[in-house]
Scaffold this motif. Structure first.
Motif, PDB file in Angstrom:
ATOM      1  N   PRO A   1       0.978  -1.277   0.044  1.00 14.19           N
ATOM      2  CA  PRO A   1      -0.056  -0.145  -0.002  1.00 14.19           C
ATOM      3  C   PRO A   1       0.889   1.547   0.057  1.00 14.19           C
ATOM      4  N   PRO A   2       0.479   2.435  -0.644  1.00 15.57           N
ATOM      5  CA  PRO A   2       1.163   3.610  -0.705  1.00 15.57           C
ATOM      6  C   PRO A   2       1.469   4.078   1.009  1.00 15.57           C
ATOM      7  N   TRP A   3       2.472   5.065   0.942  1.00  8.20           N
ATOM      8  CA  TRP A   3       3.056   5.276   2.272  1.00  8.20           C
ATOM      9  C   TRP A   3       1.859   6.269   2.991  1.00  8.20           C
ATOM     10  N   TYR A   4       0.914   6.802   2.397  1.00  2.00           N
ATOM     11  CA  TYR A   4      -0.251   7.615   3.041  1.00  2.00           C
ATOM     12  C   TYR A   4      -1.072   6.817   3.442  1.00  2.00           C
ATOM     13  N   VAL A   5      -1.429   5.411   2.995  1.00  2.19           N
ATOM     14  CA  VAL A   5      -2.135   4.708   3.483  1.00  2.19           C
ATOM     15  C   VAL A   5      -1.691   3.920   4.799  1.00  2.19           C
ATOM     16  N   ARG A   6      -0.321   3.523   4.564  1.00  2.00           N
ATOM     17  CA  ARG A   6       0.447   2.943   5.785  1.00  2.00           C
ATOM     18  C   ARG A   6       0.264   3.820   7.111  1.00  2.00           C
ATOM     19  N   TRP A   7       0.568   5.282   6.763  1.00  2.00           N
ATOM     20  CA  TRP A   7       0.366   6.231   7.766  1.00  2.00           C
ATOM     21  C   TRP A   7      -0.954   6.134   8.487  1.00  2.00           C
ATOM     22  N   LEU A   8      -2.065   6.032   7.609  1.00  3.81           N
ATOM     23  CA  LEU A   8      -3.390   6.141   8.249  1.00  3.81           C
ATOM     24  C   LEU A   8      -3.685   4.920   9.054  1.00  3.81           C
TER      25      LEU A   8
ATOM     26  N   ARG B   1      -3.459   3.999  16.775  1.00  2.70           N
ATOM     27  CA  ARG B   1      -3.060   5.053  17.730  1.00  2.70           C
ATOM     28  C   ARG B   1      -3.766   5.883  18.509  1.00  2.70           C
ATOM     29  N   VAL B   2      -4.950   6.208  17.669  1.00  2.96           N
ATOM     30  CA  VAL B   2      -5.875   7.197  18.061  1.00  2.96           C
ATOM     31  C   VAL B   2      -6.797   6.564  19.251  1.00  2.96           C
ATOM     32  N   PRO B   3      -7.111   7.211  20.184  1.00  6.42           N
ATOM     33  CA  PRO B   3      -7.977   6.674  21.292  1.00  6.42           C
ATOM     34  C   PRO B   3      -9.563   6.141  20.789  1.00  6.42           C
ATOM     35  N   VAL B   4      -9.966   6.943  19.903  1.00  2.00           N
ATOM     36  CA  VAL B   4     -11.295   6.900  19.480  1.00  2.00           C
ATOM     37  C   VAL B   4     -11.249   6.898  17.928  1.00  2.00           C
ATOM     38  N   GLY B   5     -12.156   6.502  17.168  1.00  2.00           N
ATOM     39  CA  GLY B   5     -12.205   6.606  15.662  1.00  2.00           C
ATOM     40  C   GLY B   5     -11.221   5.995  14.907  1.00  2.00           C
ATOM     41  N   GLY B   6     -10.851   5.019  15.459  1.00  2.00           N
ATOM     42  CA  GLY B   6      -9.951   3.977  14.826  1.00  2.00           C
ATOM     43  C   GLY B   6     -10.329   3.307  13.560  1.00  2.00           C
ATOM     44  N   SER B   7     -11.586   2.983  13.813  1.00  2.00           N
ATOM     45  CA  SER B   7     -12.357   2.251  12.852  1.00  2.00           C
ATOM     46  C   SER B   7     -12.616   3.013  11.503  1.00  2.00           C
ATOM     47  N   VAL B   8     -12.930   4.268  11.858  1.00  2.00           N
ATOM     48  CA  VAL B   8     -13.245   5.454  10.732  1.00  2.00           C
ATOM     49  C   VAL B   8     -11.820   5.417   9.921  1.00  2.00           C
ATOM     50  N   VAL B   9     -10.857   5.721  10.543  1.00  2.00           N
ATOM     51  CA  VAL B   9      -9.634   5.927  10.126  1.00  2.00           C
ATOM     52  C   VAL B   9      -9.140   4.774   9.226  1.00  2.00           C
ATOM     53  N   ARG B  10      -9.504   3.489   9.519  1.00  2.00           N
ATOM     54  CA  ARG B  10      -9.202   2.416   8.941  1.00  2.00           C
ATOM     55  C   ARG B  10      -9.828   2.319   7.721  1.00  2.00           C
TER      56      ARG B  10
ATOM     57  N   ARG C   1      -8.623   2.306   3.745  1.00  2.00           N
ATOM     58  CA  ARG C   1      -8.968   1.250   2.810  1.00  2.00           C
ATOM     59  C   ARG C   1      -9.390   1.907   1.459  1.00  2.00           C
ATOM     60  N   VAL C   2     -10.271   3.109   1.668  1.00  4.35           N
ATOM     61  CA  VAL C   2     -10.822   3.665   0.468  1.00  4.35           C
ATOM     62  C   VAL C   2      -9.752   4.280  -0.421  1.00  4.35           C
ATOM     63  N   CYS C   3      -8.848   5.119   0.197  1.00  4.01           N
ATOM     64  CA  CYS C   3      -7.674   5.572  -0.249  1.00  4.01           C
ATOM     65  C   CYS C   3      -6.767   4.523  -0.775  1.00  4.01           C
ATOM     66  N   ASP C   4      -6.596   3.218  -0.508  1.00  5.79           N
ATOM     67  CA  ASP C   4      -5.896   2.443  -1.135  1.00  5.79           C
ATOM     68  C   ASP C   4      -6.409   1.809  -2.216  1.00  5.79           C
ATOM     69  N   ARG C   5      -7.876   1.657  -2.184  1.00  3.74           N
ATOM     70  CA  ARG C   5      -8.347   1.248  -3.503  1.00  3.74           C
ATOM     71  C   ARG C   5      -8.425   2.158  -4.588  1.00  3.74           C
ATOM     72  N   LEU C   6      -8.604   3.465  -4.242  1.00  3.93           N
ATOM     73  CA  LEU C   6      -8.348   4.550  -5.285  1.00  3.93           C
ATOM     74  C   LEU C   6      -6.991   4.522  -5.872  1.00  3.93           C
ATOM     75  N   SER C   7      -5.965   4.438  -5.041  1.00  5.43           N
ATOM     76  CA  SER C   7      -4.513   4.545  -5.358  1.00  5.43           C
ATOM     77  C   SER C   7      -3.898   3.149  -6.324  1.00  5.43           C
ATOM     78  N   LEU C   8      -4.673   2.276  -6.306  1.00  2.00           N
ATOM     79  CA  LEU C   8      -4.395   1.079  -6.900  1.00  2.00           C
ATOM     80  C   LEU C   8      -3.602   1.038  -8.180  1.00  2.00           C
ATOM     81  N   PRO C   9      -4.142   1.906  -9.022  1.00  2.00           N
ATOM     82  CA  PRO C   9      -3.439   2.304 -10.628  1.00  2.00           C
ATOM     83  C   PRO C   9      -1.961   2.642 -10.385  1.00  2.00           C
ATOM     84  N   TRP C  10      -1.796   3.584  -9.251  1.00  2.00           N
ATOM     85  CA  TRP C  10      -0.371   4.266  -9.332  1.00  2.00           C
ATOM     86  C   TRP C  10       0.475   3.594  -8.160  1.00  2.00           C
TER      87      TRP C  10
END
Length: 293
Positions: free
Chosen positions: A197-204, A210-219, A223-232
Motif C-alpha cells: 500500500p502507498p505510504w499515506y495509506v500505511r500512515w493512516l 494509535r488514536v484513542p477513538v475513531g480508529g475504525s473510521v480511520v481504517r 482502505r478507500v484511499c488504498d483502493r483509489l490508489s491501486l493504479p499508481w
C-alpha cells in the motif's frame, strides 16, 4: 566545502545519464530533468512534432476563447481557460502521450518497448479516481485545521501544494510507463496489486492503531484511499524509494508550470524527463542502440 566524491556540474545532469549516488546531487539531478526533456525536444523533430500536436490544439482552443471573451486581458482569459482545461489532455491525449513516451525512450537509447495504449473508458475512470483521491486526502486536513483561522489556512495551502506536486510527479511516471515485450495492461494491473500500500495509506493504518477513538473510521478511510490508489502503486513506491531525486523533479516541474509559453508544453516535457528517469533506474543505455538523431 563539498567532498570530491560528490562534486558535480549542473550541465552534466542536462545530458541523459544515470542518477548520482550522493543525496544532494540526486536533488540536483531531479531538478535538471525537465531540461533533458527540453533538450531532447529541441534536437529530435519527431518528438517535437508529437509534443506540439496536443499543446497546439489546446493553445488554439484557449486563444479562440480568449479572443471571443471580454473583460479581462487576453492573456488572463487565455491562461484561465488553460487552467480549466489542464486535466483534459491527460485523458483525451493519453494514448498519444503513451506513444511519445516510447519514442522518447528509444531516442534516449533504452531498450525497445511498446506504448501503454488503453481504452478511453479506462483513462476516464483513472482520471476520476485520481481527482477523488486528491480531494479526499486534503479534506480531513482542511476540516481539522480550518478551526485555526490564519495558521490553519496556511498549513492547508502548503499541504495541498505538496500533495498536488506529489501527484504531478506520480502522473508523469505513470504517463512515461511502457510495456516490455509480451507485457500487457493486465500484467501491469497484476503487478500493481502485488505492490505494498502507498505510504499515506500505511500512515493512516498506523494512526488508526494509535488514536484513542475513531480508529475504525480511520481504517475505513485508509482502505478507500488504498483502493483509489491501486493504479499508481508502482509509481508512488518509486517516489518513496527515490525521495531526493523526486523532490528535485517536483520542484523543477512546479517552476516549469510558472513559466509562460513554456508551460503549454509542460506535459510532454515532464513525460520525456520521466522516461529518462525510469530508463536510467531500470537499465543503462545500450551501447548498440545509441540515441537517435
Amino acid at each position: 566545502m563539498r567532498s570530491s566524491t560528490s562534486r558535480f556540474e549542473v550541465r552534466e545532469h542536462v545530458a541523459p545519464r544515470p542518477p548520482p549516488a550522493a543525496g544532494f546531487d540526486r536533488v540536483v539531478y531531479g531538478l535538471t530533468q525537465p531540461l533533458v526533456g527540453i533538450r531532447l525536444l529541441a534536437t529530435h523533430r519527431t518528438l517535437l512534432e508529437g509534443a506540439l500536436f496536443p499543446a497546439g490544439l489546446v493553445a488554439a482552443f484557449c486563444a479562440v476563447v480568449a479572443l471571443l471573451g471580454d473583460g479581462d486581458s487576453f492573456l488572463h482569459r487565455f491562461y484561465t481557460t488553460f487552467a480549466v482545461l489542464a486535466p483534459l489532455p491527460s485523458v483525451v491525449f493519453a494514448n498519444h502521450y503513451a506513444r511519445l513516451a516510447v519514442q522518447a525512450r528509444h531516442a534516449l537509447g533504452f531498450s525497445r518497448a511498446a506504448p501503454c495504449i488503453a481504452p478511453l473508458g479506462r483513462n476516464i475512470r483513472r482520471a476520476i479516481k485520481q481527482a477523488i483521491l486528491i480531494a479526499l486526502a486534503v479534506a480531513p486536513i482542511t476540516a481539522l485545521l480550518g478551526l485555526v483561522p490564519i495558521v490553519g489556512w496556511l498549513i492547508v495551502q502548503a499541504a495541498a501544494a505538496v500533495w498536488g506536486l506529489h501527484w504531478i510527479v506520480v502522473d508523469a511516471f505513470d504517463s512515461a510507463r511502457t510495456l516490455r515485450p509480451g507485457e500487457t495492461l493486465a500484467d501491469l494491473d497484476a503487478a500493481a496489486r502485488r505492490m505494498p500500500p502507498p505510504w499515506y495509506v500505511r500512515w493512516l493504518l498506523d494512526a488508526a492503531e494509535r488514536v484513542p477513538v475513531g480508529g475504525s473510521v480511520v481504517r475505513w478511510f485508509a482502505r478507500v484511499c488504498d483502493r483509489l490508489s491501486l493504479p499508481w502503486r508502482e509509481e508512488i513506491a518509486l517516489v518513496e524509494e527515490h525521495r531526493a531525486l523526486t523532490v528535485g523533479f517536483a520542484l523543477s516541474t512546479a517552476a516549469l508550470l510558472a513559466i509562460p509559453i513554456l508551460n503549454l508544453a509542460f506535459r510532454p516535457i515532464v513525460i520525456i524527463a520521466a522516461s529518462n528517469i525510469l530508463g536510467q533506474l531500470e537499465e543503462p543505455p545500450h551501447a548498440a542502440d545509441p540515441p537517435a538523431g
